[in-house]
Write an enzyme that holds these catalytic residues in place. Sequence first.
Site: not given
Length: 419
Positions: A315, A333
């Site tokens: 992201h 992440c």
Amino acid sequence: MELRRRLRLLSVTIAATPLVLVGCTADRLPGAKQAAPPQLTVTPGDQARDVPVSAEVGTAVKDGKITGVRLTDDKGAQVPAEPREDGSSWVPTRPLQNSRTYTAEVTATGEKGRTTTQKTTFTTMAKSTRTAVTSVLNFTGDQTYGTAMPVVVTFDPAIPKEARADVQRRLFVKTDPPQPGTWSWLADGKQVEYRAPDFWKPGTKISVRSALEGLPIGKDAIGDADRSGSSKIGRQVSLDIDNASKQMSVYEDGKLLRKVPVSLGKSSTPTSSGNMVIMEKFEYTTFNTMGDPNGGYIVDVEDAQRLTNGGEFIHAAPWSEGDQGYTNVSHGCTNVSNANADWLMRITQVGDLVTVKGTEVTLDQGNGWTAWNVGWDEFAKGSALPVPAGLKPTVSATPHPGVVAGGSAPAPARSNSGG
């Protein structure tokens, strides 16, 4: 002269007569073997009652082959059905209805065209009060997926080991052009995945049917619904994320498109290493990790692509752009810049392969769509039914980046934890 002509005619008649007699009596000679009619067995048996609505018309034949199957309901309407590849049964294209009577008429043809026809009439069971096993099919209709897209069915509650073969027999995958594969169960029985030995070929059309409505599952449960979807496979895109260099290499059809700096999970919340598949894509979403012992937070993010059930995403992370390419600072992440995240969203598809290597932990099987996280031989061991011996990869048994390929219940433990 007339007498000589008559004698010649008589001679021809006498000479021809034995040939005609032999030709007419050859099949009647003692010991001549007659072609036997086919022997045919059809299930469900005639007058059977309480038959599950998942029933198939079983056809076993000796000394012949099936040449006709017709299934009708108690109003005379024909029920469409298709044969299994092995010819063992005909599968109705939709579930039968509860408390209805059906008639199957099956014809088999043997040597010299001799036929046997058998009818069987059966009645389906009333609507069951047994516990419904909820199933979720990830393959929705009219989508374009990446070449690593597995077909995944999840279950709640889990399927017991002794019932998995029966469930697997009711999971159907058709590919055009043909590219056969197999199903593989996770050890806990909550998920089963289907893939071929190699990546899907771009342009492949895939139709899936999870035909579990009314199927008896174990002693106390029954399948909840009949679900299906048809989609196609798009271009091949794969992402290779290397912790050592803190770079993501993006490939399309085996050619490197771009290198993207990344920041992965810090040592207390490391990113998983393994072969993952993009599961979902969000232009905007919210990560909520309140209650996490490693530090809770709520943050809105853009251009997020899910990789695991546990909350690992790729992201946009503008707050870590100074660390990308140098230091790991995330909660697990893969952080990229706003510009690169936007570009990735336009390049990738659900079903694209993402490989992460060199981190402190490895990906757990079942934490996302992990069909490519093991080699083909290991994957095939998870099938509850025999796998054809001829199914083998044409490329490396373990996929690698750049390779070009020759319900109502939630999936297990998913969260938008992010990081």
